[in-house]
Motif scaffolding. Structure first.
Motif, PDB file in Angstrom:
ATOM      1  N   THR A  58      -6.673  -2.465   0.872  1.00 15.66           N
ATOM      2  CA  THR A  58      -8.042  -2.486   0.283  1.00 15.66           C
ATOM      3  C   THR A  58      -8.596  -3.428  -0.458  1.00 15.66           C
ATOM      4  OG1 THR A  58      -7.328  -0.873  -1.523  1.00 15.66           O
ATOM      5  CG2 THR A  58      -8.190   0.084   0.627  1.00 15.66           C
ATOM      6  N   VAL A  59      -7.430  -3.993  -1.417  1.00 11.70           N
ATOM      7  CA  VAL A  59      -7.778  -5.252  -2.406  1.00 11.70           C
ATOM      8  C   VAL A  59      -7.887  -6.318  -1.542  1.00 11.70           C
ATOM      9  CG1 VAL A  59      -7.046  -6.485  -4.029  1.00 11.70           C
ATOM     10  CG2 VAL A  59      -6.354  -4.030  -4.202  1.00 11.70           C
TER      11      VAL A  59
ATOM     12  N   THR B 138      -8.765   0.907  -5.063  1.00 15.60           N
ATOM     13  CA  THR B 138      -8.965  -0.401  -4.863  1.00 15.60           C
ATOM     14  C   THR B 138      -8.923  -1.124  -6.469  1.00 15.60           C
ATOM     15  OG1 THR B 138     -10.308  -0.651  -3.151  1.00 15.60           O
ATOM     16  CG2 THR B 138     -10.411  -2.468  -4.591  1.00 15.60           C
TER      17      THR B 138
ATOM     18  N   THR C 281       0.931  -1.160  -0.036  1.00 10.93           N
ATOM     19  CA  THR C 281      -0.065   0.002   0.066  1.00 10.93           C
ATOM     20  C   THR C 281       0.680   1.196   0.183  1.00 10.93           C
ATOM     21  OG1 THR C 281      -1.832  -1.040   1.250  1.00 10.93           O
ATOM     22  CG2 THR C 281      -1.882   1.443   1.251  1.00 10.93           C
TER      23      THR C 281
ATOM     24  N   THR D 240     -11.269  -6.420   0.218  1.00 10.50           N
ATOM     25  CA  THR D 240     -12.463  -6.600  -0.775  1.00 10.50           C
ATOM     26  C   THR D 240     -12.568  -8.121  -0.989  1.00 10.50           C
ATOM     27  OG1 THR D 240     -12.328  -4.412  -1.639  1.00 10.50           O
ATOM     28  CG2 THR D 240     -13.116  -6.064  -3.053  1.00 10.50           C
TER      29      THR D 240
ATOM     30  N   THR E  95      -3.689  -9.729  -6.497  1.00  9.73           N
ATOM     31  CA  THR E  95      -3.813  -9.795  -5.207  1.00  9.73           C
ATOM     32  C   THR E  95      -2.752 -10.556  -4.663  1.00  9.73           C
ATOM     33  OG1 THR E  95      -5.065 -12.035  -5.766  1.00  9.73           O
ATOM     34  CG2 THR E  95      -6.120  -9.984  -5.659  1.00  9.73           C
TER      35      THR E  95
END
Length: 471
Positions: free
Chosen positions: A420-421, A395, A236, A424, A404
């Protein structure tokens, strides 16, 4: 009658009541010799009459809508056979949802005669509820409108009452915002505490392996996952740093040019074109990053050897999904946030500061560097903070351009992922909220919230410091 039609009728009724109340106040003022004999202006009398009509009707509509479905459900349960009335809460809720879908006209469901009969009763109850709601609301609208019209009198303090009503409304809105924030924080906190009861806090914050795939049974492969969050926060920060390296200098220099150097013709054309970037959906940026920028970076840098002083780097191994591609595209997306807000802040600097600088013999460049930018620094810091928050919370671009895969690396040419990925990914699908895999999303959100709060605190300290110096 539908809810939207009822809402429109309430608003029309309040408008008519406003006009009638205002007209009555004007008529009373004419009989007394002018509006100076009224305590308040005519518009306040009309507004007060409209509020007496509007607020109770909207409150009645909201309360009815809030409890209507639950009451109909309780009545529908009474129509069920006794053996189905005693089902578990989840099974009973599923059965009621099926009945409501049948009542709503979903033809794909196979309904038994028993369920169809109950669905028909639910439809009749919904119709009866709609008729009663329409009758009660319309009757209340007419009665309250007449009562509000009759309360218009010259000595009535309409202005005080209207202003107090709006003050209460604004206080309620601000209180609602505060309670919403508190509710979000506590909901994330409680679920995070449940996660840390399963996974130790030290393993989460200090672990370097992220593999939240836990198995259902203990004899399955991968029954114990790894929940070290350092690779996620490293990814991030890496992507956000690349984005800010692109967005902050470009946006700030653009804002300085548009506010201090560009003429009106250039400004009118360039600023709207620049702000179009803020309106492009993030999925479009994600496609651009995945299909154009990432292959371009790979073709340009893959296998390249670099020599720096006596050190040799290479050949470079560039991943097809690199953090550099996502960071570059994200930086372009964030440019309007920095440039537009910084431009507004720079334009808000008083012209007297510029004139004083020019009067002392400073050039335009010196005025920008030593007068305008220091005076506008608090607002610029706020714009940069907003851009950082936007970058951390993005995202879609990361999902499409990076993927991912959680890797602990500082190499921008490799594939990484962001918090955030993963949040989700963890919450996609039907998962129970008892597993560490699902609860990990709340723990990630809590840590991300703490980091953002720290950034806000740091920015406020900077703003306070320079405001004391330049105010």
């Amino acid at each position: 009658m539908s809810l939207s039609a009822l809402f429109v009728l309430i608003m029309l009724g309040a408008t008519v009541t406003y006009m009638l109340g205002r007209s009555r106040s004007l008529a009373l003022a004419n009989n007394l010799g002018g509006i100076r004999h009224l305590h308040s202006l005519p518009l306040y009398y009309g507004a007060q009459a409209a509020l007496w009509c509007l607020i109770p009707c909207l409150a009645l509509l909201a309360i009815w809508v809030a409890f209507d479905d639950s009451i109909i459900r309780q009545i529908a349960i009474q129509y069920l056979p006794e053996d189905k009335q005693n089902l578990a809460p989840q099974e009973l809720s599923l059965l009621l949802n099926t009945i409501e879908n049948i009542a709503g006209g979903v033809t794909s469901l196979k309904a038994t005669p028993e369920m169809q009969a109950i669905a028909d009763r639910v439809v009749s109850l919904q119709r009866l509820s709609s008729i009663l709601l329409s009758a009660i609301v319309l009757s209340s609208l007419v009665l309250l409108s007449g009562w509000g019209w009759s309360k218009v009198k010259p000595e009535y303090r309409a202005r005080n009452s209207v202003e107090k009503t709006f003050m209460i409304f604004l206080l309620g809105c601000s209180t609602l915002a505060i309670f919403t924030t508190v509710g979000i924080v506590f909901s994330v906190l409680f679920e995070s505490i449940r996660f840390f009861e399963i996974i130790p806090l030290t393993d989460f914050l200090l672990g370097t392996q992220w593999s939240p795939q836990t198995a259902i049974r203990s004899d399955q492969v991968g029954s114990s996952g790894a929940f070290g969050a350092i690779p996620l926060f490293t990814g991030t920060m890496l992507i956000s740093f690349i984005a800010m390296v692109i967005a902050v200098p470009t946006g700030l220099m653009t804002a300085i040019y548009l506010s201090e150097y560009a003429n009106n013709k250039v400004r009118v054309v360039v600023k709207p074109m620049l702000e179009v970037l803020a309106g492009i959906p993030t999925v479009v940026y994600g496609f651009f990053a995945a299909l154009t920028v990432a292959p371009m970076i790979k073709n340009a840098l893959h296998g390249l050897e670099l020599s720096l002083l006596s050190f040799s780097i290479g050949p470079l191994d560039v991943s097809g999904e690199s953090a550099l591609a996502a960071g570059l595209v994200m930086g372009v997306m964030i440019i309007p946030f920095v440039s537009s807000l910084s431009d507004d802040v720079i334009n808000a600097v008083p012209q007297s500061l510029r004139d004083g600088s020019y009067g002392l013999g400073s050039t335009q460049s010196e005025t920008v560097k030593k007068v305008i930018l220091p005076a506008a620094l608090p607002g610029i810091v706020g714009a940069i903070l907003l851009a950082v928050s936007r970058a951390i919370g993005e995202t879609m671009i990361v999902v499409m351009a990076v993927g991912t895969a959680a890797r602990l690396t500082a190499n921008p040419l490799e594939s990484v992922t962001t918090v955030t990925v993963q949040m989700t990914t963890l919450l996609i699908g039907d998962h129970e909220f008892d597993s560490a895999k699902t609860l990990a999303a709340f723990a990630l959100g809590l840590v991300l919230f703490v980091i953002t709060l720290g950034l806000n605190f740091f920015a406020l300290r900077i703003v306070k410091k320079y405001r004391e110096q330049y105010d």
